[in-house]
Scaffold this motif. Structure first.
Motif, PDB file in Angstrom:
ATOM      1  N   GLY A  47       4.607   2.846  11.833  1.00 34.84           N
ATOM      2  CA  GLY A  47       5.948   2.507  11.325  1.00 34.84           C
ATOM      3  C   GLY A  47       5.869   1.733  10.029  1.00 34.84           C
ATOM      4  N   ALA A  48       4.870   2.024   9.205  1.00 39.86           N
ATOM      5  CA  ALA A  48       4.684   1.302   7.940  1.00 39.86           C
ATOM      6  C   ALA A  48       4.098   2.230   6.883  1.00 39.86           C
ATOM      7  N   THR A  49       4.463   1.995   5.617  1.00 43.46           N
ATOM      8  CA  THR A  49       3.864   2.749   4.504  1.00 43.46           C
ATOM      9  C   THR A  49       2.569   2.050   4.108  1.00 43.46           C
ATOM     10  N   LEU A  50       1.487   2.818   4.022  1.00 47.55           N
ATOM     11  CA  LEU A  50       0.174   2.227   3.728  1.00 47.55           C
ATOM     12  C   LEU A  50      -0.260   2.439   2.282  1.00 47.55           C
ATOM     13  N   PHE A  51       0.177   3.534   1.676  1.00 49.69           N
ATOM     14  CA  PHE A  51      -0.228   3.828   0.303  1.00 49.69           C
ATOM     15  C   PHE A  51       0.984   4.289  -0.519  1.00 49.69           C
ATOM     16  N   PRO A  60      -2.868   0.870  -2.344  1.00 50.14           N
ATOM     17  CA  PRO A  60      -2.566   0.297  -1.028  1.00 50.14           C
ATOM     18  C   PRO A  60      -1.391  -0.670  -1.073  1.00 50.14           C
ATOM     19  N   THR A  61      -0.578  -0.635  -0.023  1.00 49.89           N
ATOM     20  CA  THR A  61       0.558  -1.558   0.105  1.00 49.89           C
ATOM     21  C   THR A  61       0.083  -2.840   0.768  1.00 49.89           C
ATOM     22  N   ALA A  62       0.982  -3.823   0.881  1.00 50.75           N
ATOM     23  CA  ALA A  62       0.663  -5.090   1.561  1.00 50.75           C
ATOM     24  C   ALA A  62       0.270  -4.823   3.013  1.00 50.75           C
ATOM     25  N   SER A  63       0.928  -3.846   3.647  1.00 51.02           N
ATOM     26  CA  SER A  63       0.595  -3.493   5.047  1.00 51.02           C
ATOM     27  C   SER A  63      -0.843  -3.003   5.143  1.00 51.02           C
ATOM     28  N   ALA A  64      -1.267  -2.180   4.160  1.00 52.30           N
ATOM     29  CA  ALA A  64      -2.631  -1.644   4.161  1.00 52.30           C
ATOM     30  C   ALA A  64      -3.636  -2.778   4.016  1.00 52.30           C
ATOM     31  N   VAL A  65      -3.344  -3.718   3.113  1.00 50.60           N
ATOM     32  CA  VAL A  65      -4.254  -4.847   2.899  1.00 50.60           C
ATOM     33  C   VAL A  65      -4.385  -5.671   4.188  1.00 50.60           C
TER      34      VAL A  65
END
Length: 301
Positions: A47-51, A60-65
């Motif tokens: 449920g989050a965007t990663l890139f 990478p997004t903040a979620s990916a980090v």
């Protein structure tokens, strides 16, 4: 929420490290469209965007980090499991369960010190008796049997032959003489076999040739039948390799009267384990070395 699997995390880590779907695809040996599809599945599961996809690649997004250290920890754990499983399969240590008849288990046990010397960390669990353990269901790792298996999923290797012959004590021979020919047992005392041993070569041979004999005793173990012959109760039709080691017994026929193959049976999946292979090879080796003893034949001079 969709379920996430380890494979999705592999795609995430490859994309993060490569910085593009093409780079990740080269790392993993897949098409770049596969990378895009698997990342979309992971993003949906989380449920989050990663890139953020850009012309330059993937950012990478903040979620990916945030999830990166957790994904790397999962990767470490997965690789550790792989290494552990691989190393335990390649080490000759641990337990191997071997099933065989009561008569043959004694033969193997007497030779196990040689195996113990070679592989001190190995434990052999002997499951002896007349019960047939199911190798396909993992009840034992290896079987030594006197009959070929009919289960197509099992490997069945003929490693030798076991000869059976008639034996009696000197005292018995002095009293009753030697049956001439051996198939003529009329007027003789013969030790019989219990129902549980009806499938053995000895029981089957006596079924054909022993009808005219008197049966003073039956036994449910080969050892008991041999003991009865040693004390002079009657003639026994038993494996040559067991009876020949009894100083009180005399063989009544120069040639074996019945011969049965000795088979090593195992599932191909367990044979990939080094500890199981070590036991398989050892049993084949000792049976090969004792070929004449087991077959009840004299080596050519």
């Amino acid at each position: 929420m969709h379920n996430m699997d380890w494979d999705d995390l592999r795609f995430f880590l490859a994309a993060y490290r490569a910085g593009s779907s093409n780079g990740a695809a080269r790392m993993l040996g897949v098409r770049h469209t596969t990378v895009g599809r698997r990342l979309a599945v992971l993003e949906q599961a989380l449920g989050a965007t990663l890139f953020i996809r850009t012309p330059e690649g993937m950012s990478p997004t903040a979620s990916a980090v945030e999830i990166l250290p957790l994904a790397e920890a999962a990767e470490c754990s997965f690789l550790a499991i792989q290494r552990h499983a691989g190393s335990s399969d390649s080490l000759i240590e641990g337990k191997v369960r071997l099933t065989t008849s009561e008569a043959f288990s004694d033969y193997i046990v007497r030779r196990l010190p040689q195996l113990q010397e070679r592989h001190p960390a190995l434990t052999v669990e002997i499951l002896s008796g007349n019960r047939v353990f199911d190798l396909s269901r993992g009840e034992a790792d290896i079987a030594v049997r006197m009959t070929a298996t009919t289960q197509p999923e099992l490997i069945c290797r003929r490693v030798g032959d076991a000869g059976w012959s008639l034996y009696a004590s000197e005292e018995y021979v002095a009293r009753y003489g030697v049956p001439e020919p051996p198939t003529n047992l009329s007027g003789h005392e013969v030790i019989g076999f219990d129902e549980s041993l009806a499938g053995t070569p000895g029981a089957q041979w006596l079924e054909t040739h022993g009808k005219a004999a008197h049966i003073p005793l039956t036994g449910n173990s080969i050892g008991a039948v041999i003991s009865a012959a040693v004390v002079g109760i009657g003639i026994a039709m038993v494996p040559c390799f067991l009876a020949s080691s009894e100083p009180g017994l005399r063989r009544l026929s120069p040639q074996p009267l019945s011969t049965r193959g000795i088979w090593l049976v195992f599932h191909p999946s367990v044979a990939q384990m080094a500890r199981v292979r070590a036991v398989i090879d050892f049993i084949a080796e000792i049976i090969g070395a004792d070929a004449h003893l087991l077959a009840g034949t004299e080596p050519a001079t």
